[in-house]
Design a protein around this motif. Structure first.
Motif, PDB file in Angstrom:
ATOM      1  N   GLY A  30     -13.890 -20.756 -11.549  1.00 22.21           N
ATOM      2  CA  GLY A  30     -12.627 -21.245 -12.066  1.00 22.21           C
ATOM      3  C   GLY A  30     -11.403 -20.419 -11.762  1.00 22.21           C
ATOM      4  O   GLY A  30     -10.341 -20.712 -12.279  1.00 22.21           O
TER       5      GLY A  30
ATOM      6  N   ARG B 294      -8.967 -21.110 -14.695  1.00 24.70           N
ATOM      7  CA  ARG B 294      -9.460 -22.248 -15.477  1.00 24.70           C
ATOM      8  C   ARG B 294      -9.069 -22.063 -16.943  1.00 24.70           C
ATOM      9  O   ARG B 294      -9.248 -21.001 -17.517  1.00 24.70           O
ATOM     10  CB  ARG B 294     -10.976 -22.340 -15.373  1.00 24.70           C
ATOM     11  CG  ARG B 294     -11.551 -23.496 -16.216  1.00 24.70           C
ATOM     12  CD  ARG B 294     -13.047 -23.463 -16.218  1.00 24.70           C
ATOM     13  NE  ARG B 294     -13.494 -23.426 -14.852  1.00 24.70           N
ATOM     14  CZ  ARG B 294     -14.242 -24.358 -14.288  1.00 24.70           C
ATOM     15  NH1 ARG B 294     -14.672 -25.368 -14.985  1.00 24.70           N
ATOM     16  NH2 ARG B 294     -14.588 -24.274 -13.039  1.00 24.70           N
TER      17      ARG B 294
ATOM     18  N   ASP C 196     -13.897 -27.995 -12.646  1.00 26.11           N
ATOM     19  CA  ASP C 196     -13.649 -27.497 -11.297  1.00 26.11           C
ATOM     20  C   ASP C 196     -12.595 -28.354 -10.604  1.00 26.11           C
ATOM     21  O   ASP C 196     -11.742 -27.835  -9.873  1.00 26.11           O
ATOM     22  CB  ASP C 196     -14.935 -27.527 -10.457  1.00 26.11           C
ATOM     23  CG  ASP C 196     -15.933 -26.466 -10.858  1.00 26.11           C
ATOM     24  OD1 ASP C 196     -15.545 -25.483 -11.538  1.00 26.11           O
ATOM     25  OD2 ASP C 196     -17.115 -26.608 -10.493  1.00 26.11           O
TER      26      ASP C 196
ATOM     27  N   VAL D 279      -9.132 -27.356 -11.776  1.00 26.82           N
ATOM     28  CA  VAL D 279      -8.701 -26.104 -11.146  1.00 26.82           C
ATOM     29  C   VAL D 279      -8.266 -26.381  -9.710  1.00 26.82           C
ATOM     30  O   VAL D 279      -7.223 -25.890  -9.261  1.00 26.82           O
ATOM     31  CB  VAL D 279      -9.807 -25.030 -11.200  1.00 26.82           C
ATOM     32  CG1 VAL D 279      -9.413 -23.798 -10.404  1.00 26.82           C
ATOM     33  CG2 VAL D 279     -10.114 -24.661 -12.643  1.00 26.82           C
TER      34      VAL D 279
END
Length: 138
Positions: free
Chosen positions: A9, A109, A115, A118
């Motif tokens: 992240g 993150r 994900d 991010v």
């Protein structure tokens, strides 16, 4: 350009700008310029507040931004207080580079993000840094 994840992240997004690093720092450090290059943070207006922070109309609502004090190290860290009160630290640096300056922004993150979130944040930052490059080199 975006580096591979340094951990889950976190991404470092950077752009080399063919201008002296101090000039890039001085431009980017002035919150009044955010609307011109930082669409991910300031989409409409940035106004000073009495406490030294800045109010910004952003893509995710009205936010308050506190910037690191002016310095000789190129540190442009800033804390964004989101509409829900959450504060997000955004590490950012302008570094000397053989070709002028390198601007590095660390995307981290946040709790509750994926994900894909991010990656999307990193893409917005990359676009903003490209806009900053075009302005500074223009």
């Amino acid at each position: 350009m975006t580096s591979p994840d340094t951990d889950a992240g976190t991404r470092h997004v950077s752009r080399v700008i063919a201008r002296p690093w101090r000039e890039v720092y001085e431009y980017a450090a002035d919150p009044r310029h955010l609307v011109e290059w930082a669409s991910g943070l300031a989409s409409a207006s940035v106004t000073p507040r009495d406490d030294g922070s800045w109010h910004a109309s952003s893509p995710f609502g009205d936010v308050v931004v506190r910037f690191a004090a002016g310095n000789d190290l190129g540190v442009l860290d800033h804390v964004v207080r989101m509409p829900d009160g959450t504060e997000v630290l955004n590490p950012m640096r302008v570094l000397p580079h053989d070709d002028g300056a390198e601007v590095v922004f660390t995307v981290r993150r946040r709790v509750g993000t994926t994900d894909e979130d991010v990656a999307a944040d990193a893409a917005v930052v990359a676009g903003d840094l490209e806009t900053l490059r075009r302005i500074c080199e223009g």
